[in-house]
Enzyme design. Structure first.
Site, mmCIF file in Angstrom:
data_model
loop_
_atom_site.group_PDB
_atom_site.id
_atom_site.type_symbol
_atom_site.label_atom_id
_atom_site.label_comp_id
_atom_site.label_asym_id
_atom_site.label_seq_id
_atom_site.Cartn_x
_atom_site.Cartn_y
_atom_site.Cartn_z
ATOM 1 N N ARG A 215 -52.080 23.584 112.088
ATOM 2 C CA ARG A 215 -51.295 24.156 113.790
ATOM 3 C C ARG A 215 -50.642 23.731 114.691
ATOM 4 O O ARG A 215 -50.566 23.639 116.214
ATOM 5 C CB ARG A 215 -51.039 25.498 114.008
ATOM 6 C CG ARG A 215 -50.562 26.864 112.918
ATOM 7 C CD ARG A 215 -50.603 28.179 113.280
ATOM 8 N NE ARG A 215 -50.183 29.110 111.808
ATOM 9 C CZ ARG A 215 -48.994 29.916 112.543
ATOM 10 N NH1 ARG A 215 -48.227 29.405 113.723
ATOM 11 N NH2 ARG A 215 -48.875 30.777 111.689
ATOM 12 N N ASP B 75 -51.410 23.164 141.726
ATOM 13 C CA ASP B 75 -49.744 23.484 142.392
ATOM 14 C C ASP B 75 -50.174 24.639 142.899
ATOM 15 O O ASP B 75 -50.302 25.658 142.997
ATOM 16 C CB ASP B 75 -48.995 23.524 141.848
ATOM 17 C CG ASP B 75 -48.502 24.508 140.333
ATOM 18 O OD1 ASP B 75 -48.040 25.289 140.633
ATOM 19 O OD2 ASP B 75 -49.249 25.262 139.727
ATOM 20 N N ARG C 158 -62.541 30.317 128.670
ATOM 21 C CA ARG C 158 -61.627 29.923 129.329
ATOM 22 C C ARG C 158 -61.463 28.812 130.495
ATOM 23 O O ARG C 158 -62.015 29.501 131.445
ATOM 24 C CB ARG C 158 -59.901 31.140 129.211
ATOM 25 C CG ARG C 158 -58.805 30.286 129.903
ATOM 26 C CD ARG C 158 -57.769 31.099 130.202
ATOM 27 N NE ARG C 158 -57.230 30.797 131.073
ATOM 28 C CZ ARG C 158 -56.046 29.563 131.262
ATOM 29 N NH1 ARG C 158 -56.607 29.163 130.477
ATOM 30 N NH2 ARG C 158 -55.091 29.993 131.672
ATOM 31 N N ILE C 159 -60.878 27.313 129.882
ATOM 32 C CA ILE C 159 -60.977 26.867 131.628
ATOM 33 C C ILE C 159 -59.398 25.911 131.778
ATOM 34 O O ILE C 159 -58.961 26.147 129.978
ATOM 35 C CB ILE C 159 -61.790 25.203 131.000
ATOM 36 C CG1 ILE C 159 -61.790 24.935 129.970
ATOM 37 C CG2 ILE C 159 -63.179 26.216 131.244
ATOM 38 C CD1 ILE C 159 -62.533 23.274 129.201
ATOM 39 N N GLY C 160 -59.375 26.305 132.355
ATOM 40 C CA GLY C 160 -56.847 26.092 132.454
ATOM 41 C C GLY C 160 -56.607 26.095 134.217
ATOM 42 O O GLY C 160 -57.951 25.430 134.868
ATOM 43 N N HIS D 176 -55.901 31.803 111.201
ATOM 44 C CA HIS D 176 -55.645 31.117 112.381
ATOM 45 C C HIS D 176 -56.188 30.076 112.218
ATOM 46 O O HIS D 176 -55.325 29.016 112.605
ATOM 47 C CB HIS D 176 -54.917 30.806 113.584
ATOM 48 C CG HIS D 176 -53.328 32.066 113.611
ATOM 49 N ND1 HIS D 176 -53.978 34.094 113.409
ATOM 50 C CD2 HIS D 176 -52.076 32.327 113.215
ATOM 51 C CE1 HIS D 176 -52.703 34.124 113.225
ATOM 52 N NE2 HIS D 176 -51.701 33.324 112.946
ATOM 53 N N GLU E 214 -51.567 32.671 136.361
ATOM 54 C CA GLU E 214 -51.991 31.973 135.384
ATOM 55 C C GLU E 214 -51.588 32.585 133.741
ATOM 56 O O GLU E 214 -50.991 33.890 134.185
ATOM 57 C CB GLU E 214 -53.529 30.937 134.779
ATOM 58 C CG GLU E 214 -54.337 32.308 135.019
ATOM 59 C CD GLU E 214 -54.761 33.530 133.833
ATOM 60 O OE1 GLU E 214 -55.125 32.712 132.460
ATOM 61 O OE2 GLU E 214 -54.726 34.311 133.801
ATOM 62 N N GLY F 272 -55.936 25.487 127.379
ATOM 63 C CA GLY F 272 -54.310 25.849 126.939
ATOM 64 C C GLY F 272 -54.202 24.648 125.497
ATOM 65 O O GLY F 272 -54.088 25.357 124.379
#
Length: 236
Positions: free
Chosen positions: A43, A204, A87-89, A4, A179, A20
């Site tokens: 992709r 939020d 991971r940052i989100g 991928h 999350e 993400g």
């Protein structure tokens, strides 16, 4: 190349920041990295490798949910010999004890998902961060005078649900926010013996519907991005 990811061997750094959103990866590469090179766009999932304060860092998207981050993180760890993924989100808060713009350093991720069980035989429904990077993030946040809260998080397969109540698993494990990726990343890292962390910005507040507006988002996410980058170079 992996199935991928079309980057060649050697084009992915040992430490990867994984938002993400592919466009967030592009934004970080263009605004925080020097000599950033696009090494994957298969992709529409962008990966860039460049320099941050002279050290090589890759930033690339995970997509949404455990199946997506499960694929990308596994291939990064195994096919590209990545040591650490951060991971940052963003996340939604279940409680008004958290505020928009708060930064969370995830200690453990709890989930109802069967991902870890059927992928790796991990029976637990709560999985910790993996390796040394969590501690590095805490130390770096203190040095940067950032209030990064170490906390548990609910990682969910579900964004929209019939029942508006806080899910039982979030209450059971004292998870103040939700999350959709940390549990899958931590499961892969635990199985493979790799380093993994998740830093989140509260975007939020679910009970009050307060949220970070579109025009605030770039400014709001900058402290988290800088914390992740500073932590990443310390881990090398």
């Amino acid at each position: 190349m992996s199935i991928h990811i079309s980057a060649r061997k050697g084009e992915i750094a040992k430490v990867v920041l994984q938002p993400g959103d592919p466009l967030r990866a592009k934004y970080i590469a263009e605004n925080f990295l020097e000599h950033a090179k696009l090494v994957n766009q298969t992709r529409g999932i962008f990966y860039y490798t460049g320099l941050y304060k002279g050290k090589e860092i890759t930033v690339g998207a995970s997509g949404m949910g455990f199946p997506s981050i499960g694929i990308y993180s596994f291939e990064l760890f195994t096919e590209y010999e990545v040591d650490t993924i951060i991971r940052i989100g963003t996340c939604g808060a279940y409680t008004t004890d958290l505020k928009v713009f708060d930064i969370l350093n995830v200690e453990q991720a709890a989930s109802e998902s069967t991902y870890a069980k059927y992928a790796w035989g991990i029976e637990e429904e709560i999985i910790s961060h993996q390796g040394k990077i969590f501690g590095i993030i805490n130390e770096t946040a203190e040095e940067m005078s950032l209030a990064a809260k170490a906390t548990n998080i609910h990682s969910s397969d579900i964004f929209y649900r019939k029942d508006p109540a806080v899910p039982a698993i979030a209450t059971q494990y004292n998870c103040p926010a939700v999350e959709m990726e940390a549990f899958g990343l931590f499961a892969n890292a635990q199985h493979l013996g790799k380093n993994a962390a998740t830093i989140l910005t509260v975007s939020d507040i679910i009970p009050t519907h307060e949220n970070i507006s579109a025009d605030q988002r770039e400014k709001a996410l900058k402290p988290m991005i800088e914390l992740a980058l500073e932590s990443a170079i310390k881990s090398l």
